[in-house]
Design a protein around this motif. Structure first.
Motif, mmCIF file in Angstrom:
data_model
loop_
_atom_site.group_PDB
_atom_site.id
_atom_site.type_symbol
_atom_site.label_atom_id
_atom_site.label_comp_id
_atom_site.label_asym_id
_atom_site.label_seq_id
_atom_site.Cartn_x
_atom_site.Cartn_y
_atom_site.Cartn_z
ATOM 1 N N ARG A 198 0.837 -1.201 0.000
ATOM 2 C CA ARG A 198 0.000 0.000 0.000
ATOM 3 C C ARG A 198 0.864 1.241 0.000
ATOM 4 N NH1 ARG A 198 -2.757 -0.951 5.985
ATOM 5 N NH2 ARG A 198 -0.909 -0.477 7.268
ATOM 6 N N VAL A 215 -3.815 3.567 -0.999
ATOM 7 C CA VAL A 215 -4.014 2.866 -2.263
ATOM 8 C C VAL A 215 -3.320 1.512 -2.155
ATOM 9 C CG1 VAL A 215 -3.659 2.886 -4.743
ATOM 10 C CG2 VAL A 215 -4.135 5.029 -3.533
ATOM 11 N N TYR A 216 -4.067 0.485 -2.403
ATOM 12 C CA TYR A 216 -3.554 -0.881 -2.288
ATOM 13 C C TYR A 216 -3.241 -1.415 -3.688
ATOM 14 C CZ TYR A 216 -4.652 -1.097 2.645
ATOM 15 O OH TYR A 216 -4.670 -0.884 4.014
ATOM 16 N N TYR A 217 -2.069 -1.984 -3.814
ATOM 17 C CA TYR A 217 -1.631 -2.514 -5.093
ATOM 18 C C TYR A 217 -1.417 -4.024 -4.992
ATOM 19 C CZ TYR A 217 -0.469 2.308 -6.370
ATOM 20 O OH TYR A 217 -0.525 3.659 -6.649
ATOM 21 N N GLY A 256 -3.811 -0.224 -8.787
ATOM 22 C CA GLY A 256 -4.093 0.203 -7.427
ATOM 23 C C GLY A 256 -5.569 0.452 -7.195
ATOM 24 N N ILE A 257 -5.974 0.326 -5.946
ATOM 25 C CA ILE A 257 -7.376 0.550 -5.584
ATOM 26 C C ILE A 257 -7.422 1.237 -4.223
ATOM 27 C CG2 ILE A 257 -7.710 -1.696 -4.458
ATOM 28 C CD1 ILE A 257 -10.446 -1.763 -5.977
ATOM 29 N N GLN A 258 -8.326 2.203 -4.118
ATOM 30 C CA GLN A 258 -8.389 3.019 -2.908
ATOM 31 C C GLN A 258 -9.163 2.317 -1.803
ATOM 32 O OE1 GLN A 258 -7.047 6.230 -2.359
ATOM 33 N NE2 GLN A 258 -7.695 5.926 -0.236
ATOM 34 N N THR A 318 -10.464 3.467 2.020
ATOM 35 C CA THR A 318 -10.596 4.596 2.942
ATOM 36 C C THR A 318 -11.324 4.139 4.193
ATOM 37 O OG1 THR A 318 -10.690 6.155 1.103
ATOM 38 C CG2 THR A 318 -11.440 6.941 3.242
#
Length: 123
Positions: free
Chosen positions: A38, A93-95, A116-118, A120
Motif C-alpha cells: 500500500r 491505495v492498495y496494489y 491500485g485501488i483506494q 478509505t
C-alpha cells in the motif's frame, strides 16, 4: 502481457471489513510470489502481505498481522486480501503485486503491479 487487476476497494468505518481481489494473467504462480503493498502520499511504500511461490509461507506487516489474511487461488489465478478490524491508518491505495523477489523483500520489490485501488477507513 502480464496484467494484474484489483477490485473490492471502497470506504468503511473503523472496525469494518473489506476484501480485495486481484485477477492475474500472463505469469506463473509457480515462479512468482504474489501479494499486496500500500501507498499513502508522503509515506514510504509498505508491504502488507505476500505469499511465497514455493510454499504457503506468508509475510504480513506487523501493522496488519492478525487482522488481514492473504488468499491465493492458483486455479483461478487470483489473490485476495481479507481485511478485518480496519483502522483509519489502513487508508491508502492498495496494489496487487507479483515478482520473483517479492516475498524476500517483505512485499515491496515487485516485477509487476496493478493500477491500485483506494481503501478509505473513517474514524
Amino acid at each position: 502481457d502480464v496484467q494484474l487487476v484489483e477490485s473490492g476497494g471502497g470506504s468503511v468505518e473503523a472496525g469494518g471489513s473489506l476484501t480485495l481481489s486481484c485477477s492475474i494473467t500472463g505469469l506463473s504462480f509457480d515462479d512468482n510470489a504474489v501479494g499486496w503493498f500500500r501507498q499513502v502520499p508522503g509515506k514510504q511504500r509498505e508491504g502488507v502481505a505476500c505469499l511465497s511461490s514455493r510454499d504457503e509461507s506468508a509475510f504480513y506487516s506487523a501493522t496488519v498481522e492478525g487482522r488481514f489474511r492473504i488468499l491465493r487461488d492458483k486455479s483461478r489465478m487470483t489473490v485476495g486480501l481479507e481485511m478485518l478490524g480496519l483502522e483509519p491508518e489502513d487508508t491508502g491505495v492498495y496494489y496487487c503485486a507479483a515478482g520473483v523477489g517479492l516475498f524476500h523483500t517483505n512485499c515491496v520489490m515487485f516485477d509487476d503491479k496493478g493500477r491500485g485501488i483506494q481503501v478509505t477507513v473513517s474514524s
